[in-house]
Scaffold this motif. Structure first.
Motif, short mmCIF file in Angstrom:
data_model
loop_
_atom_site.label_atom_id
_atom_site.label_comp_id
_atom_site.label_asym_id
_atom_site.label_seq_id
_atom_site.Cartn_x
_atom_site.Cartn_y
_atom_site.Cartn_z
N GLN A 159 0.82 -1.20 0.00
CA GLN A 159 0.00 0.00 0.00
C GLN A 159 0.86 1.26 0.00
N ALA A 160 2.00 1.22 0.68
CA ALA A 160 2.92 2.36 0.68
C ALA A 160 3.46 2.61 -0.73
N VAL A 161 3.76 1.53 -1.46
CA VAL A 161 4.22 1.67 -2.84
C VAL A 161 3.14 2.34 -3.68
N TYR A 162 1.89 1.96 -3.45
CA TYR A 162 0.77 2.56 -4.20
C TYR A 162 0.70 4.06 -3.95
N HIS A 163 0.74 4.47 -2.69
CA HIS A 163 0.63 5.89 -2.36
C HIS A 163 1.73 6.70 -3.06
N LEU A 164 2.93 6.16 -3.08
CA LEU A 164 4.04 6.88 -3.70
C LEU A 164 3.93 6.89 -5.22
N THR A 165 3.44 5.81 -5.79
CA THR A 165 3.38 5.69 -7.23
C THR A 165 2.33 6.62 -7.84
N ILE A 166 1.20 6.79 -7.14
CA ILE A 166 0.13 7.59 -7.72
C ILE A 166 0.36 9.09 -7.58
N LYS A 167 1.26 9.50 -6.70
CA LYS A 167 1.45 10.93 -6.47
C LYS A 167 1.79 11.69 -7.75
N PRO A 168 2.77 11.26 -8.55
CA PRO A 168 3.05 11.98 -9.80
C PRO A 168 1.88 11.92 -10.79
N LEU A 169 1.16 10.80 -10.80
CA LEU A 169 0.03 10.68 -11.72
C LEU A 169 -1.07 11.69 -11.41
N LEU A 170 -1.21 12.02 -10.14
CA LEU A 170 -2.27 12.94 -9.72
C LEU A 170 -2.01 14.38 -10.14
N HIS A 171 -0.82 14.65 -10.70
CA HIS A 171 -0.54 15.97 -11.25
C HIS A 171 -1.02 16.07 -12.69
N ARG A 172 -1.40 14.93 -13.28
CA ARG A 172 -1.86 14.94 -14.67
C ARG A 172 -3.31 14.48 -14.81
N TYR A 173 -3.75 13.67 -13.84
CA TYR A 173 -5.08 13.07 -13.94
C TYR A 173 -5.86 13.35 -12.65
N SER A 174 -7.17 13.20 -12.75
CA SER A 174 -8.01 13.38 -11.57
C SER A 174 -7.91 12.16 -10.66
N GLY A 175 -8.41 12.31 -9.42
CA GLY A 175 -8.40 11.18 -8.49
C GLY A 175 -9.22 10.01 -9.02
N LEU A 176 -10.35 10.32 -9.67
CA LEU A 176 -11.17 9.27 -10.25
C LEU A 176 -10.41 8.51 -11.33
N GLU A 177 -9.72 9.24 -12.19
CA GLU A 177 -8.97 8.60 -13.27
C GLU A 177 -7.87 7.70 -12.73
N VAL A 178 -7.10 8.18 -11.76
CA VAL A 178 -6.00 7.39 -11.21
C VAL A 178 -6.53 6.13 -10.53
N ALA A 179 -7.61 6.28 -9.74
CA ALA A 179 -8.20 5.11 -9.07
C ALA A 179 -8.69 4.10 -10.10
N ALA A 180 -9.32 4.59 -11.17
CA ALA A 180 -9.84 3.69 -12.20
C ALA A 180 -8.70 2.97 -12.92
N TYR A 181 -7.67 3.70 -13.30
CA TYR A 181 -6.54 3.07 -13.99
C TYR A 181 -5.92 1.97 -13.14
#
Length: 317
Positions: A159-181
């Motif tokens: 879960q810690a890896v997940y939190h770190l991995t999505i942080k850069p993605l959230l600068h380009r996509y919405s929270g809904l998009e990142v969760a869906a991907y």
């Protein structure tokens, strides 16, 4: 005192993720850990897929697919498999005490890869929190408990890896998009479990299946979308620090729902973990809120979109 949207999102995430632990115990009455893992995220994937077109979810850039695969593999597939297997032998409340160590596991990598400050106070808090999680992991004497507890600790690492991995993605996509991907990627990785899951659905009691549907729709689909909204606006360390409230809510829910009473040593370890997390999030460290750009649903995502990963949180706008 008026709460802002980010605080409300964190509170909702805590509530949803806390109730997931006892729901998993109920679901395990009719499903094996592997079948529960696949069915839960498959339900979440279907729910997110149903709302994606109307909410303008875009296709990700090819250059981001590797990061999405890591997020899905670690935060969805591996986390579900490890946590579900662990809860066969570990009570729901105790499992939540172990997973509470996620912020401590996130702090060092966040400093190394995302530019967040890592002070001596944070270092001490991380060590104390991890020591508390280890104490919980060795608090049981039954056969299989210790191995299962370490599996849950491994789930926390995922879960810690997940939190770190999505942080850069959230600068380009919405929270809904990142969760869906991430959810779709995690489901795809577990597709080989589909045949055995179908057989399990036919034999499982209605209560267990209802618990799986609850897990897929609320803690998974809704929970990860709301979490993405919150973590996009905070540093990883500040956002994950809110998760130290999850064990307290889980212990209450597990007692009311399942009648579980955790061992005194497990509670002591949980208190040590929470003390470490309070120290980790002590004021004076860098936990400035980040105003993430709001992506336009109509704008196409291109590989040339600017990347802000690696910059200190305070420099992002």
């Amino acid at each position: 005192m008026k709460l802002n949207k980010t605080s409300l999102a964190l509170a909702a995430t805590v509530l949803l993720w806390a109730t997931a632990f006892p729901a998993i115990r109920v679901a395990l009455d009719g499903y094996g850990p592997a079948q529960l893992s696949f069915l839960r995220i498959a339900v979440a994937s279907l729910a997110l897929g149903a709302v994606a077109p109307s909410l303008g979810v875009r296709r990700p850039a090819r250059t981001d697919l590797w990061r999405i695969a890591i997020a899905g593999g670690a935060g969805m597939s591996a986390y579900q498999l490890l946590l579900n297997w662990g809860e066969i032998h570990v009570p729901a409340g105790t499992a939540s005490l172990i997973v509470a160590a996620v912020p401590a596991m996130s702090a060092v990598p966040a400093a190394c890869f995302l530019g967040e400050r890592f002070t001596p106070t944070k270092a001490g808090g991380s060590l104390v929190a991890l020591a508390g999680a280890a104490l919980v992991a060795v608090s049981g004497k039954e056969s299989g408990y210790t191995a299962a507890a370490w599996a849950i600790l491994a789930a926390a690492c995922s879960q810690a890896v997940y939190h770190l991995t999505i942080k850069p993605l959230l600068h380009r996509y919405s929270g809904l998009e990142v969760a869906a991907y991430a959810m779709w990627a995690g489901t795809a990785l577990l597709v080989p479990l589909a045949p055995s899951t179908v057989r399990a659905v036919l034999d499982a009691p209605a209560g267990a299946t209802g618990a799986v549907v609850f897990l897929g729709l609320l803690p998974s689909a809704a929970g990860f979308v709301i979490w993405g909204y919150a973590v996009a606006r905070l540093s990883v360390t500040a956002a994950t620090a809110a998760l130290y409230l999850v064990p307290a809510v889980t212990l209450a829910a597990s007692y009311l729902w399942l009648g579980e009473q955790p061992r005194p040593l497990a509670i002591l370890g949980g208190l040590v973990t929470i003390a470490g997390l309070v120290l980790l999030n002590k004021r004076g460290s860098s936990t400035k809120r980040v105003q993430a750009p709001r992506p336009s649903p109509s704008r196409a995502v291109t590989p040339e979109a600017p990347v802000t990963e690696g910059l200190p949180a305070a420099t992002r706008r």
